[in-house]
Design a protein around this motif. Structure first.
Motif, PDB file in Angstrom:
ATOM      1  N   VAL A  96      48.868  45.340  43.433  1.00 32.33           N
ATOM      2  CA  VAL A  96      49.491  46.202  42.423  1.00 32.33           C
ATOM      3  C   VAL A  96      48.405  46.754  41.502  1.00 32.33           C
ATOM      4  O   VAL A  96      47.270  46.253  41.495  1.00 32.33           O
ATOM      5  CB  VAL A  96      50.556  45.426  41.612  1.00 32.33           C
ATOM      6  CG1 VAL A  96      51.742  45.088  42.500  1.00 32.33           C
ATOM      7  CG2 VAL A  96      49.962  44.165  40.991  1.00 32.33           C
ATOM      8  N   ASP A 151      47.858  46.435  38.466  1.00 35.37           N
ATOM      9  CA  ASP A 151      47.328  45.382  37.584  1.00 35.37           C
ATOM     10  C   ASP A 151      46.081  44.734  38.177  1.00 35.37           C
ATOM     11  O   ASP A 151      45.290  44.124  37.448  1.00 35.37           O
ATOM     12  CB  ASP A 151      48.370  44.268  37.417  1.00 35.37           C
ATOM     13  CG  ASP A 151      49.260  44.507  36.220  1.00 35.37           C
ATOM     14  OD1 ASP A 151      49.115  45.563  35.596  1.00 35.37           O
ATOM     15  OD2 ASP A 151      50.088  43.628  35.926  1.00 35.37           O
ATOM     16  N   ASN A 152      45.923  44.801  39.480  1.00 39.83           N
ATOM     17  CA  ASN A 152      44.805  44.147  40.147  1.00 39.83           C
ATOM     18  C   ASN A 152      43.533  45.007  40.137  1.00 39.83           C
ATOM     19  O   ASN A 152      42.517  44.600  40.682  1.00 39.83           O
ATOM     20  CB  ASN A 152      45.168  43.783  41.595  1.00 39.83           C
ATOM     21  CG  ASN A 152      46.384  42.854  41.689  1.00 39.83           C
ATOM     22  OD1 ASN A 152      47.247  43.059  42.518  1.00 39.83           O
ATOM     23  ND2 ASN A 152      46.444  41.834  40.830  1.00 39.83           N
ATOM     24  N   ALA A 154      40.451  43.222  41.909  1.00 38.54           N
ATOM     25  CA  ALA A 154      40.038  41.911  41.401  1.00 38.54           C
ATOM     26  C   ALA A 154      39.762  40.961  42.566  1.00 38.54           C
ATOM     27  O   ALA A 154      40.394  41.066  43.625  1.00 38.54           O
ATOM     28  CB  ALA A 154      41.143  41.346  40.509  1.00 38.54           C
ATOM     29  N   ASP A 155      38.803  40.060  42.363  1.00 34.99           N
ATOM     30  CA  ASP A 155      38.538  39.002  43.344  1.00 34.99           C
ATOM     31  C   ASP A 155      39.853  38.288  43.635  1.00 34.99           C
ATOM     32  O   ASP A 155      40.600  37.975  42.723  1.00 34.99           O
ATOM     33  CB  ASP A 155      37.549  37.978  42.769  1.00 34.99           C
ATOM     34  CG  ASP A 155      36.116  38.478  42.855  1.00 34.99           C
ATOM     35  OD1 ASP A 155      35.881  39.511  43.532  1.00 34.99           O
ATOM     36  OD2 ASP A 155      35.248  37.843  42.233  1.00 34.99           O
ATOM     37  N   GLY A 156      40.102  38.037  44.889  1.00 42.43           N
ATOM     38  CA  GLY A 156      41.326  37.329  45.250  1.00 42.43           C
ATOM     39  C   GLY A 156      42.461  38.274  45.583  1.00 42.43           C
ATOM     40  O   GLY A 156      43.461  37.870  46.153  1.00 42.43           O
ATOM     41  N   ALA A 157      42.309  39.560  45.223  1.00 45.80           N
ATOM     42  CA  ALA A 157      43.364  40.535  45.532  1.00 45.80           C
ATOM     43  C   ALA A 157      43.125  41.212  46.879  1.00 45.80           C
ATOM     44  O   ALA A 157      43.929  42.018  47.323  1.00 45.80           O
ATOM     45  CB  ALA A 157      43.462  41.584  44.422  1.00 45.80           C
TER      46      ALA A 157
HETATM   47  C1  LIG Z   1      47.551  40.947  40.737  1.00 48.70           C
HETATM   48  O1  LIG Z   1      48.449  41.343  39.710  1.00 48.70           O
HETATM   49  C2  LIG Z   1      49.624  40.535  39.635  1.00 48.70           C
HETATM   50  C3  LIG Z   1      50.541  41.163  38.591  1.00 48.70           C
HETATM   51  O2  LIG Z   1      49.910  41.235  37.345  1.00 48.70           O
HETATM   52  C4  LIG Z   1      49.240  39.117  39.302  1.00 48.70           C
HETATM   53  O3  LIG Z   1      50.401  38.319  39.290  1.00 48.70           O
HETATM   54  C5  LIG Z   1      48.259  38.604  40.343  1.00 48.70           C
HETATM   55  O4  LIG Z   1      47.818  37.336  39.957  1.00 48.70           O
HETATM   56  C6  LIG Z   1      47.064  39.536  40.455  1.00 48.70           C
HETATM   57  N1  LIG Z   1      46.188  39.050  41.521  1.00 48.70           N
HETATM   58  C7  LIG Z   1      44.877  38.904  41.336  1.00 48.70           C
HETATM   59  C8  LIG Z   1      44.142  38.330  42.495  1.00 48.70           C
HETATM   60  O5  LIG Z   1      44.305  39.212  40.305  1.00 48.70           O
END
Ligand SMILES: *[C@@H]1O[C@H](CO)[C@@H](O)[C@H](O)[C@H]1NC(C)=O
Length: 172
Positions: free
Chosen positions: A83, A85-86, A94-97
């Motif tokens: 999403v 947000d990532n 973001a790392d992990g996304a």
């Molecule tokens: C991606 O965004 C969602 C919604 O904010 C969040 O729940 C999730 O932890 C995020 N994943 C990473 C890997 O940052």
């Protein structure tokens, strides 16, 4: 005198009009573009063997007519695609996304020399071993494109769009 006042008023009105014509923006440090490009291939739910090359084509949005359209291509794994947000404020997922970054590529829109590598015509999928995912979990895979827009209107230096297509990675 009246003339000057009328002129100012008119330009005020027109700047108001162009301000309201702009898309609404959420208060955030990472700006989301109102438009996203389109992943042409792979197509939704296309079966792609692990380790294979798959044709890749992304149509940039370029809605605010930038000279260059840079974008980063990822393979992501999870129940759902990433999403907005990532997206970090440095313009990456973001790392992990994501599980794999295929690279950052750029399309030149006016024939100017490219400041980076052009997009490839194929993406090489990782093997299942390379992915090293938890074998007990069930993953959906997505090709995700994070496009960068520089110098769009609305006093935003840079904004981003995120789009994904689900693919069906299969063992051969
Ligand atoms: C991606 O965004 C969602 C919604 O904010 C969040 O729940 C999730 O932890 C995020 N994943 C990473 C890997 O940052």
């Amino acid at each position: 005198m009246h003339f000057t006042v009328a002129l100012i008023f008119t330009s005020l009105l027109s700047s108001l009009a162009s301000a309201t014509a702009l898309p609404k923006r959420e208060a955030s440090t990472v700006w989301e573009s109102p438009f996203t490009g389109t992943i042409v291939t792979p197509t939704a739910d296309q079966a792609v063997p692990f380790g294979a090359d798959v044709p890749f084509e992304y149509d940039v949005s370029a809605w605010c007519e930038p000279a260059f359209s840079p974008f980063t291509v990822y393979l992501t794994a999870g129940q759902n695609p990433p999403v907005f947000d990532n997206v970090t404020d440095s313009g990456a997922l973001a790392d992990g996304a994501f599980v794999l970054e295929f690279g950052k590529f750029v399309v030149s829109r006016f024939g100017l020399p490219l400041p980076g590598p052009p997009p490839p015509s194929t993406l090489t999928m990782p093997t299942l071993e390379e992915l090293n995912l938890d074998p007990t979990s069930d993953f959906n895979f997505f090709i995700t494109v994070l496009e960068e827009f520089d110098g769009c209107p609305g006093d935003v230096g840079v904004e981003y769009s995120l789009t994904s297509v689900g693919i069906d990675l299969v063992s051969v």
